[in-house]
Design a protein around this motif. Sequence first.
Motif, PDB file in Angstrom:
ATOM      1  N   ARG A  54       7.614   1.355   0.436  1.00  0.00           N
ATOM      2  CA  ARG A  54       8.967   0.923   0.072  1.00  0.00           C
ATOM      3  C   ARG A  54       9.058  -0.589  -0.091  1.00  0.00           C
ATOM      4  N   VAL A  55       8.323  -1.320   0.758  1.00  0.00           N
ATOM      5  CA  VAL A  55       8.376  -2.789   0.730  1.00  0.00           C
ATOM      6  C   VAL A  55       6.937  -3.318   0.675  1.00  0.00           C
ATOM      7  N   PRO A  56       6.280  -3.205  -0.481  1.00  0.00           N
ATOM      8  CA  PRO A  56       4.852  -3.561  -0.576  1.00  0.00           C
ATOM      9  C   PRO A  56       4.538  -4.991  -0.159  1.00  0.00           C
ATOM     10  N   GLN A  57       5.473  -5.904  -0.402  1.00  0.00           N
ATOM     11  CA  GLN A  57       5.200  -7.302  -0.070  1.00  0.00           C
ATOM     12  C   GLN A  57       5.027  -7.511   1.434  1.00  0.00           C
ATOM     13  N   ASN A  58       5.619  -6.639   2.247  1.00  0.00           N
ATOM     14  CA  ASN A  58       5.452  -6.766   3.696  1.00  0.00           C
ATOM     15  C   ASN A  58       4.034  -6.403   4.140  1.00  0.00           C
ATOM     16  N   GLY A  59       3.385  -5.561   3.357  1.00  0.00           N
ATOM     17  CA  GLY A  59       2.034  -5.157   3.729  1.00  0.00           C
ATOM     18  C   GLY A  59       0.945  -6.057   3.194  1.00  0.00           C
ATOM     19  N   LYS A  60       1.271  -6.887   2.199  1.00  0.00           N
ATOM     20  CA  LYS A  60       0.231  -7.679   1.539  1.00  0.00           C
ATOM     21  C   LYS A  60      -0.515  -8.625   2.480  1.00  0.00           C
ATOM     22  N   PRO A  61       0.167  -9.385   3.359  1.00  0.00           N
ATOM     23  CA  PRO A  61      -0.587 -10.262   4.268  1.00  0.00           C
ATOM     24  C   PRO A  61      -1.546  -9.479   5.165  1.00  0.00           C
ATOM     25  N   ILE A  62      -1.122  -8.296   5.602  1.00  0.00           N
ATOM     26  CA  ILE A  62      -1.977  -7.457   6.442  1.00  0.00           C
ATOM     27  C   ILE A  62      -3.179  -6.970   5.646  1.00  0.00           C
ATOM     28  N   LEU A  63      -2.931  -6.529   4.434  1.00  0.00           N
ATOM     29  CA  LEU A  63      -4.013  -6.052   3.578  1.00  0.00           C
ATOM     30  C   LEU A  63      -5.033  -7.161   3.323  1.00  0.00           C
ATOM     31  N   ASP A  64      -4.552  -8.359   3.039  1.00  0.00           N
ATOM     32  CA  ASP A  64      -5.454  -9.488   2.779  1.00  0.00           C
ATOM     33  C   ASP A  64      -6.338  -9.782   3.996  1.00  0.00           C
ATOM     34  N   LEU A  65      -5.768  -9.670   5.184  1.00  0.00           N
ATOM     35  CA  LEU A  65      -6.540  -9.920   6.407  1.00  0.00           C
ATOM     36  C   LEU A  65      -7.562  -8.810   6.648  1.00  0.00           C
ATOM     37  N   ILE A  66      -7.165  -7.568   6.408  1.00  0.00           N
ATOM     38  CA  ILE A  66      -8.099  -6.450   6.589  1.00  0.00           C
ATOM     39  C   ILE A  66      -9.287  -6.595   5.643  1.00  0.00           C
ATOM     40  N   VAL A  67      -9.020  -7.014   4.413  1.00  0.00           N
ATOM     41  CA  VAL A  67     -10.103  -7.201   3.437  1.00  0.00           C
ATOM     42  C   VAL A  67     -11.112  -8.228   3.952  1.00  0.00           C
TER      43      VAL A  67
ATOM     44  N   SER B 159      -6.998   2.883   6.413  1.00  0.00           N
ATOM     45  CA  SER B 159      -6.681   4.256   6.000  1.00  0.00           C
ATOM     46  C   SER B 159      -5.348   4.717   6.583  1.00  0.00           C
ATOM     47  N   LEU B 160      -5.032   4.285   7.787  1.00  0.00           N
ATOM     48  CA  LEU B 160      -3.770   4.692   8.404  1.00  0.00           C
ATOM     49  C   LEU B 160      -2.573   3.988   7.780  1.00  0.00           C
ATOM     50  N   LEU B 161      -2.706   2.694   7.541  1.00  0.00           N
ATOM     51  CA  LEU B 161      -1.554   1.914   7.086  1.00  0.00           C
ATOM     52  C   LEU B 161      -1.341   1.953   5.576  1.00  0.00           C
ATOM     53  N   PHE B 162      -2.412   2.150   4.805  1.00  0.00           N
ATOM     54  CA  PHE B 162      -2.292   1.967   3.357  1.00  0.00           C
ATOM     55  C   PHE B 162      -2.692   3.190   2.537  1.00  0.00           C
ATOM     56  N   HIS B 163      -2.787   4.366   3.165  1.00  0.00           N
ATOM     57  CA  HIS B 163      -3.171   5.549   2.392  1.00  0.00           C
ATOM     58  C   HIS B 163      -2.106   5.921   1.364  1.00  0.00           C
ATOM     59  N   LYS B 164      -0.844   5.744   1.693  1.00  0.00           N
ATOM     60  CA  LYS B 164       0.208   6.046   0.717  1.00  0.00           C
ATOM     61  C   LYS B 164       0.324   4.934  -0.319  1.00  0.00           C
ATOM     62  N   TRP B 165       0.217   3.720   0.137  1.00  0.00           N
ATOM     63  CA  TRP B 165       0.294   2.557  -0.759  1.00  0.00           C
ATOM     64  C   TRP B 165      -0.746   2.656  -1.869  1.00  0.00           C
ATOM     65  N   LEU B 166      -1.951   3.098  -1.533  1.00  0.00           N
ATOM     66  CA  LEU B 166      -3.037   3.174  -2.509  1.00  0.00           C
ATOM     67  C   LEU B 166      -2.681   4.080  -3.681  1.00  0.00           C
ATOM     68  N   PHE B 167      -1.918   5.136  -3.410  1.00  0.00           N
ATOM     69  CA  PHE B 167      -1.609   6.109  -4.456  1.00  0.00           C
ATOM     70  C   PHE B 167      -0.208   5.957  -5.045  1.00  0.00           C
ATOM     71  N   GLU B 168       0.664   5.232  -4.360  1.00  0.00           N
ATOM     72  CA  GLU B 168       2.056   5.181  -4.803  1.00  0.00           C
ATOM     73  C   GLU B 168       2.497   3.806  -5.298  1.00  0.00           C
ATOM     74  N   VAL B 169       1.640   2.796  -5.129  1.00  0.00           N
ATOM     75  CA  VAL B 169       1.926   1.462  -5.660  1.00  0.00           C
ATOM     76  C   VAL B 169       0.910   1.182  -6.761  1.00  0.00           C
ATOM     77  N   GLN B 170       1.371   0.675  -7.875  1.00  0.00           N
ATOM     78  CA  GLN B 170       0.507   0.507  -9.046  1.00  0.00           C
ATOM     79  C   GLN B 170      -0.567  -0.546  -8.809  1.00  0.00           C
ATOM     80  N   LEU B 171      -1.831  -0.155  -9.029  1.00  0.00           N
ATOM     81  CA  LEU B 171      -2.963  -1.075  -8.947  1.00  0.00           C
ATOM     82  C   LEU B 171      -3.750  -0.975 -10.247  1.00  0.00           C
ATOM     83  N   GLU B 172      -4.137  -2.109 -10.800  1.00  0.00           N
ATOM     84  CA  GLU B 172      -4.790  -2.115 -12.108  1.00  0.00           C
ATOM     85  C   GLU B 172      -6.295  -2.361 -12.030  1.00  0.00           C
ATOM     86  N   ASN B 173      -6.726  -3.179 -11.086  1.00  0.00           N
ATOM     87  CA  ASN B 173      -8.124  -3.605 -11.023  1.00  0.00           C
ATOM     88  C   ASN B 173      -9.029  -2.464 -10.563  1.00  0.00           C
ATOM     89  N   SER B 174      -9.959  -2.033 -11.412  1.00  0.00           N
ATOM     90  CA  SER B 174     -10.807  -0.883 -11.097  1.00  0.00           C
ATOM     91  C   SER B 174     -11.758  -1.180  -9.939  1.00  0.00           C
TER      92      SER B 174
END
Length: 260
Positions: A87-100, A113-128
């Motif tokens: 619902r609020v992808p920008q709130n997860g971005k700092p966490i995602l960047d740190l996990i990477v 896998s716990l925090l971003f399994h829905k984000w991976l499929f429901e938020v648009q990502l372009e980079n293969s």
Amino acid sequence: MATVSSARSSAYLTALTQEIEKKLQRALTSPSQRRNLLQELFADIALEVDDRAKEIILSSEDAITAAEERAEGPTCYYYVLADHFVRVPQNGKPILDLIVQLWSQSFASNTFSLLFHKWLFEVQLENSEVLLRYSSALVQGATNVFWIDIQTNTRRFQSLFQYLLEEVALVPGRLKKIPLQAQRDLFLLLSRFIFLYNLADRLESFLRQFPDFPNAFLIGGPADIFVTELADQLQKLKVEPVLLHYLSQLKVLQVTSLQD
């Protein structure tokens, strides 16, 4: 009143997000404490939401509906946070960047896998390349957490499995968002744990959605691959109640058509 409740829920989830970010930052800057901090974070988000927090988080109508739709398993923090990051992808971005930045560390893929399994499929990502990296981490992390349920004979990660099966594997539009190899890996993973999470009634639909495998002429079709994965899983099970549970589910194979 609904607006006030929604704002309260959003503020609570934002505060949780900030705490997760702080712990990840500490893990990044403290090599000696890194593993312990990541393990603590994983344990925290896997906890069941307590009554007080549930009253706040599930106060909005949307959250209540989502919780009711997920009928199996406890409501854990990772579940509500995964919804929040869609619902609020920008709130997860700092966490995602740190996990990477912590990819190679224990528990990093589990947390992803716990925090971003829905984000991976429901938020648009372009980079293969990014999609391949994230989907590989998802499968690895999900494998790890499902084994935790086996080792502890619990179903704490039921909602993760159910989402990957019912909202990804059985929904071609979502499944095709990840690379073909990741699709194959996901189906192999789900084959191993579908009995654990009491979803054998989805087996026929699951087999119909199996992606193509390049060596199918050697290993057979979806049913053959499923049985091979299941047999291998049975050999690895050491927790007696879980093994007995799997064996009790085998009867579904007698009434399910395993023909291509």
